[in-house]
Design a protein around this motif. Structure first.
Motif, mmCIF file in Angstrom:
data_model
loop_
_atom_site.group_PDB
_atom_site.id
_atom_site.type_symbol
_atom_site.label_atom_id
_atom_site.label_comp_id
_atom_site.label_asym_id
_atom_site.label_seq_id
_atom_site.Cartn_x
_atom_site.Cartn_y
_atom_site.Cartn_z
ATOM 1 N N ALA A 130 0.778 -1.258 0.123
ATOM 2 C CA ALA A 130 0.184 -0.058 0.029
ATOM 3 C C ALA A 130 1.093 1.285 0.131
ATOM 4 O O ALA A 130 0.710 2.169 -0.681
ATOM 5 N N LEU A 131 2.135 1.276 0.824
ATOM 6 C CA LEU A 131 2.648 2.327 0.676
ATOM 7 C C LEU A 131 3.387 2.517 -0.643
ATOM 8 O O LEU A 131 3.762 3.711 -0.995
ATOM 9 N N ALA A 132 3.861 1.630 -1.286
ATOM 10 C CA ALA A 132 4.342 1.594 -2.636
ATOM 11 C C ALA A 132 3.361 2.003 -3.555
ATOM 12 O O ALA A 132 3.673 2.847 -4.639
ATOM 13 N N ALA A 133 2.099 1.795 -3.133
ATOM 14 C CA ALA A 133 1.116 2.447 -4.090
ATOM 15 C C ALA A 133 0.919 3.805 -4.094
ATOM 16 O O ALA A 133 0.885 4.616 -5.079
ATOM 17 N N ILE A 134 1.007 4.285 -2.937
ATOM 18 C CA ILE A 134 1.389 5.820 -2.709
ATOM 19 C C ILE A 134 2.278 6.409 -3.391
ATOM 20 O O ILE A 134 2.301 7.584 -4.196
ATOM 21 N N PRO A 173 -3.292 -0.739 -4.074
ATOM 22 C CA PRO A 173 -2.158 -1.612 -4.131
ATOM 23 C C PRO A 173 -2.422 -2.757 -5.396
ATOM 24 O O PRO A 173 -3.502 -3.054 -5.528
ATOM 25 N N ASN A 174 -1.535 -3.419 -5.867
ATOM 26 C CA ASN A 174 -1.472 -4.231 -6.895
ATOM 27 C C ASN A 174 -2.550 -5.572 -6.284
ATOM 28 O O ASN A 174 -1.943 -6.269 -5.365
ATOM 29 N N PRO A 175 -3.670 -5.917 -6.871
ATOM 30 C CA PRO A 175 -4.453 -6.745 -6.210
ATOM 31 C C PRO A 175 -3.717 -8.304 -6.420
ATOM 32 O O PRO A 175 -3.906 -9.001 -5.588
ATOM 33 N N TRP A 176 -3.068 -8.422 -7.487
ATOM 34 C CA TRP A 176 -2.277 -9.886 -7.553
ATOM 35 C C TRP A 176 -1.349 -9.952 -6.718
ATOM 36 O O TRP A 176 -0.842 -11.062 -6.153
ATOM 37 N N GLY A 203 -0.406 11.178 2.486
ATOM 38 C CA GLY A 203 -1.132 12.110 2.772
ATOM 39 C C GLY A 203 -1.868 11.889 4.040
ATOM 40 O O GLY A 203 -1.283 10.990 4.756
ATOM 41 N N PRO A 204 -2.787 12.636 4.395
ATOM 42 C CA PRO A 204 -3.380 12.739 5.672
ATOM 43 C C PRO A 204 -4.099 11.504 6.189
ATOM 44 O O PRO A 204 -4.137 11.149 7.189
ATOM 45 N N PHE A 205 -4.628 10.735 5.085
ATOM 46 C CA PHE A 205 -5.254 9.335 5.704
ATOM 47 C C PHE A 205 -4.275 8.475 6.313
ATOM 48 O O PHE A 205 -4.398 7.594 6.945
ATOM 49 N N LEU A 238 -6.770 4.034 1.751
ATOM 50 C CA LEU A 238 -7.481 5.233 1.398
ATOM 51 C C LEU A 238 -6.650 6.503 0.907
ATOM 52 O O LEU A 238 -7.136 7.179 0.008
ATOM 53 N N ASP A 239 -5.445 6.422 1.546
ATOM 54 C CA ASP A 239 -4.664 7.544 1.226
ATOM 55 C C ASP A 239 -4.111 7.517 -0.268
ATOM 56 O O ASP A 239 -4.146 8.372 -1.301
ATOM 57 N N ALA A 240 -3.789 6.033 -0.709
ATOM 58 C CA ALA A 240 -3.228 5.966 -2.049
ATOM 59 C C ALA A 240 -4.586 6.310 -3.001
ATOM 60 O O ALA A 240 -4.506 6.852 -4.149
ATOM 61 N N PHE A 241 -5.784 5.949 -2.679
ATOM 62 C CA PHE A 241 -6.870 6.086 -3.550
ATOM 63 C C PHE A 241 -7.280 7.602 -3.599
ATOM 64 O O PHE A 241 -7.643 7.890 -4.760
ATOM 65 N N VAL A 242 -7.309 8.321 -2.596
ATOM 66 C CA VAL A 242 -7.329 9.732 -2.742
ATOM 67 C C VAL A 242 -6.346 10.434 -3.371
ATOM 68 O O VAL A 242 -6.657 11.278 -4.437
#
Length: 314
Positions: free
Chosen positions: A55-59, A66-69, A258-260, A307-311
């Motif tokens: 998830a941090l890598a996605a950000i 994050p990569n679902p696979w 970010g903030p999330f 959530l942070d990655a999504f936003v």
């Protein structure tokens, strides 16, 4: 024969009336107990650093999630390798487990499986982990192979050092490097700080867990941070959990979170504070419940990062 086993009943500290004991055929139950399938908290604790790192890598990469696979591979790998690790640990610790009340009913000391059967089961689980590992890039594969070193030495550390929980942290937090490497094919300071923070977190929660066995451990000569910290355990947990929180925060800063993400870290810190506040090191059942609550802590951080990655990815 691999499948010739003797089911003498569940392990003393296993979850009662679990599907392992109610739905699996009798010959399979000792193997499931070796892998601790009835206690998923173990593979969750191994999985969380992988998921946090992904998830941090996605950000950091600007991806919306994050990569679902990768998440699926990490899940399968965590279940397989946690089972393999528990099997390996039980093979190494047969003499100790037979002397401790909570562990003497485990499959090997209880005679449910032979050492040879356990070794074959260990290899089968490790092969599953290998198949999972080969799905990643070459850098991640090499990194995964290196993880075998702390895994291999951990079971022996309780015999020689008061800090076996440190070596558990080295092994269980390795996923903090893997999730990032799977995306970038390299490492940076963000996953390294996440890894070190994970080690501090692991020492903390496994110290709580180790307080269940401190009397037996002292009798048989097994070392642990529970025995080392003793009455100062809460102070030690404050320092360990504070270090973990600060390191997770620094990792998030370096990943441009970010903030999330920081809200998740803050809520996670509140959960860790709650663990310390209610902990009674002389109540084994309470120690086990607090240890298991770290699964919720994992969710808190992961949801914040996702959530942070999504936003940021909108």
């Amino acid at each position: 024969m691999l499948f010739t086993t003797k089911d003498t009943g569940p392990v003393a500290d296993a979850v009662k009336r679990h599907w392992v004991d109610t739905r699996l055929p009798a010959w399979a139950r000792p193997y499931a107990r070796l892998a601790r399938w009835e206690r998923p908290i173990g593979w969750w604790l191994l999985l969380w650093p992988c998921l946090w790192s992904a998830a941090l890598a996605a950000i950091a990469s600007g991806a919306p999630w994050p990569n679902p696979w990768h998440l699926l591979l990490f899940f399968i790998g965590a279940v397989a390798m946690r089972g393999a690790g528990c099997t390996y640990n039980d093979i190494v610790d047969e003499d100790i487990d037979g002397k401790v009340e909570r562990t003497r009913s485990r499959p090997i000391p209880a005679g449910q499986v032979t050492r040879s059967q356990a070794k074959i089961f260990l290899i089968l689980q490790a092969l599953v982990g290998l198949v999972v590992l080969l799905q990643f890039n070459m850098f991640t594969i090499g990194l995964g192979v290196l993880s075998l070193l702390p895994v291999a030495i951990y079971p022996f550390m309780k015999r020689v050092t008061n800090w076996p929980q440190l070596f558990l942290g080295l092994a269980f937090s390795w996923g903090a490097l893997m999730g990032w490497a799977a995306v970038f094919g390299s490492l940076s300071w963000a996953p390294v700080l996440l890894y070190i923070g994970g080690i501090c977190w692991t020492i903390g929660y496994d110290t709580i867990y180790a307080h269940q066995d401190k009397e037996d451990d002292a009798l048989v000569g097994v070392k642990s941070t529970a025995l080392l910290f003793g009455g100062h355990t809460k102070i030690a947990l404050v320092l360990l959990y504070l270090a973990a929180t600060l390191l997770f925060g620094l990792a998030a800063v370096l990943a441009d979170a970010g903030p999330f993400a920081f809200a998740g870290i803050a809520l996670g810190a509140a959960h860790l504070y709650w663990q310390i506040a209610v902990l009674d090191i002389d109540q084994p059942d309470e120690c086990l419940k607090l240890f298991r609550s770290n699964g919720k802590y994992g969710w808190i951080l992961f949801i914040g990062f996702v959530l942070d990655a999504f936003v940021q990815g909108l």
